[in-house]
Structure formats: C-alpha cells, structure tokens
Motif scaffolding. Structure first.
Motif, PDB file in Angstrom:
ATOM      1  N   PHE A 278      14.622  16.687  -1.598  1.00  0.00           N
ATOM      2  CA  PHE A 278      13.642  17.734  -0.913  1.00  0.00           C
ATOM      3  C   PHE A 278      12.188  17.603  -0.933  1.00  0.00           C
ATOM      4  O   PHE A 278      11.417  18.290  -0.647  1.00  0.00           O
ATOM      5  N   ALA A 279      11.874  16.440  -1.058  1.00  0.00           N
ATOM      6  CA  ALA A 279      10.467  16.039  -1.091  1.00  0.00           C
ATOM      7  C   ALA A 279       9.841  16.270   0.217  1.00  0.00           C
ATOM      8  O   ALA A 279       8.783  16.840   0.312  1.00  0.00           O
ATOM      9  N   GLN A 280      10.405  16.137   1.438  1.00  0.00           N
ATOM     10  CA  GLN A 280       9.787  16.560   2.620  1.00  0.00           C
ATOM     11  C   GLN A 280       9.469  17.906   2.704  1.00  0.00           C
ATOM     12  O   GLN A 280       8.269  18.476   3.125  1.00  0.00           O
ATOM     13  N   PHE A 281      10.532  18.717   2.407  1.00  0.00           N
ATOM     14  CA  PHE A 281      10.392  20.240   2.223  1.00  0.00           C
ATOM     15  C   PHE A 281       9.382  20.764   1.410  1.00  0.00           C
ATOM     16  O   PHE A 281       8.553  21.746   1.582  1.00  0.00           O
ATOM     17  N   ILE A 282       9.049  20.082   0.004  1.00  0.00           N
ATOM     18  CA  ILE A 282       8.164  20.442  -0.889  1.00  0.00           C
ATOM     19  C   ILE A 282       6.784  20.189  -0.428  1.00  0.00           C
ATOM     20  O   ILE A 282       5.989  20.732  -0.604  1.00  0.00           O
ATOM     21  N   PHE A 283       6.685  19.016   0.312  1.00  0.00           N
ATOM     22  CA  PHE A 283       5.223  18.569   0.690  1.00  0.00           C
ATOM     23  C   PHE A 283       5.131  19.644   1.937  1.00  0.00           C
ATOM     24  O   PHE A 283       3.854  19.909   2.054  1.00  0.00           O
ATOM     25  N   PHE A 284       5.981  19.783   2.730  1.00  0.00           N
ATOM     26  CA  PHE A 284       5.556  20.731   3.925  1.00  0.00           C
ATOM     27  C   PHE A 284       5.150  22.220   3.108  1.00  0.00           C
ATOM     28  O   PHE A 284       4.063  22.756   3.776  1.00  0.00           O
ATOM     29  N   ILE A 285       5.831  22.633   2.430  1.00  0.00           N
ATOM     30  CA  ILE A 285       5.460  24.047   1.752  1.00  0.00           C
ATOM     31  C   ILE A 285       4.108  23.982   0.936  1.00  0.00           C
ATOM     32  O   ILE A 285       3.079  24.493   1.136  1.00  0.00           O
ATOM     33  N   GLY A 286       3.841  22.833   0.178  1.00  0.00           N
ATOM     34  CA  GLY A 286       2.509  22.284  -0.457  1.00  0.00           C
ATOM     35  C   GLY A 286       1.307  22.376   0.391  1.00  0.00           C
ATOM     36  O   GLY A 286       0.264  22.943   0.290  1.00  0.00           O
ATOM     37  N   LEU A 287       1.367  21.693   1.659  1.00  0.00           N
ATOM     38  CA  LEU A 287       0.513  21.550   2.759  1.00  0.00           C
ATOM     39  C   LEU A 287       0.394  22.836   3.483  1.00  0.00           C
ATOM     40  O   LEU A 287      -1.082  23.374   3.633  1.00  0.00           O
ATOM     41  N   SER A 288       1.287  23.842   3.739  1.00  0.00           N
ATOM     42  CA  SER A 288       1.178  25.315   3.977  1.00  0.00           C
ATOM     43  C   SER A 288       0.486  25.967   3.288  1.00  0.00           C
ATOM     44  O   SER A 288      -0.515  26.879   3.881  1.00  0.00           O
TER      45      SER A 288
ATOM     46  N   LEU B 104       0.746  -1.149  -0.005  1.00  0.00           N
ATOM     47  CA  LEU B 104       0.102  -0.036  -0.088  1.00  0.00           C
ATOM     48  C   LEU B 104       0.711   1.429  -0.088  1.00  0.00           C
ATOM     49  O   LEU B 104       0.599   2.266  -0.632  1.00  0.00           O
ATOM     50  N   LEU B 105       1.923   1.235   0.812  1.00  0.00           N
ATOM     51  CA  LEU B 105       2.676   2.285   0.778  1.00  0.00           C
ATOM     52  C   LEU B 105       3.932   2.411   0.322  1.00  0.00           C
ATOM     53  O   LEU B 105       4.757   3.383   0.165  1.00  0.00           O
ATOM     54  N   GLY B 106       4.489   1.313  -0.321  1.00  0.00           N
ATOM     55  CA  GLY B 106       5.523   1.219  -0.831  1.00  0.00           C
ATOM     56  C   GLY B 106       5.986   2.307  -2.121  1.00  0.00           C
ATOM     57  O   GLY B 106       6.975   2.869  -2.013  1.00  0.00           O
ATOM     58  N   PRO B 107       4.881   2.402  -3.085  1.00  0.00           N
ATOM     59  CA  PRO B 107       5.310   3.159  -4.233  1.00  0.00           C
ATOM     60  C   PRO B 107       5.437   4.593  -3.406  1.00  0.00           C
ATOM     61  O   PRO B 107       6.180   5.644  -4.106  1.00  0.00           O
ATOM     62  N   PHE B 108       4.435   5.021  -2.718  1.00  0.00           N
ATOM     63  CA  PHE B 108       4.715   6.386  -2.102  1.00  0.00           C
ATOM     64  C   PHE B 108       5.874   6.752  -1.285  1.00  0.00           C
ATOM     65  O   PHE B 108       6.510   7.707  -1.670  1.00  0.00           O
TER      66      PHE B 108
END
Length: 119
Positions: free
Chosen positions: A21-31, A8-12
């Motif tokens: 920098f995926a974590q930073f990109i997702f953080f800014i996107g959620l913000s 279920l989570l493997g592809p993600f």
C-alpha cells in the motif's frame, strides 16, 4: 537513460514496490503535508497540485476496467492523452519552479490546488 534510471531511481522503485500500500501511504502523506502551514506555500501548492493530477488522471484508466470491451482506437487515444497530459503538466511545473514562478496555469487543477491550501 535506462542506466541512469536504474541507478538514480532504482532504490526508490524497489522501496516503493516492496512496501504494501505504498502508493496509498504516500498519497495520504502528501495530503496531510500539503495542509501543514509550516511548509512554504509554493511547496504545499506543488504537493496539492500533484495530488489533484493523480486523482484526475485516474479516471481515464477506469474506462479500461469496464466489463465490456472498448474499441482499440479509444483505448489508445485515452492512454496517449493521459500520458501527454501528465508529461505536459510535470514539464510545465518543473520549468516554472526552476524559473522561480508558481506553476498556477494548469486549467482546473491549479485553481483547485490554490483554493485547497488558501493560496
């Protein structure tokens, strides 16, 4: 559970780990998304609460980066606290959302999330 996790989570996880920098990109996107008034308020509240929990739970991990060694008991206690706080907050939020309630009882974080989106 390991098989279900990998299926279920493997592809993600792969995508998350392969993008720099995926974590930073997702953080800014959620913000940015949590401030969009076209998104329903409970969704924006949950996004903002997730961001604030992420910020709040980073601080204990910074103590592990100090230049002098910390006692093992303190490090283990801090790690356990962060894990239990995260599991408790996520569990409470999931149960509240499934029952149709807004998860606004997490101390400090819920207040800040509510005032941030104008809830």
């Amino acid at each position: 559970l390991g098989l279900a996790d990998s299926l279920l989570l493997g592809p993600f996880k792969f995508l998350y780990g392969s993008i720099p920098f995926a974590q930073f990109i997702f953080f800014i996107g959620l913000s940015v998304l949590s401030r969009n008034p076209e998104i329903p308020r409970p969704v924006r509240f949950n996004m903002q609460q997730a961001l604030l929990l992420d910020i709040a739970l980073v601080f204990p991990s910074l103590f592990g980066q100090l230049p002098f060694p910390m006692p093992g008991v303190l490090v283990n206690s801090g790690s356990n606290f962060v894990f239990l706080a995260l599991v408790g907050s996520v569990g409470y939020s999931v149960v509240s959302n499934l029952t149709g309630k807004v998860p606004d009882k997490i101390p400090i974080v819920s207040e800040a999330a509510g005032s941030s989106i104008g809830f």
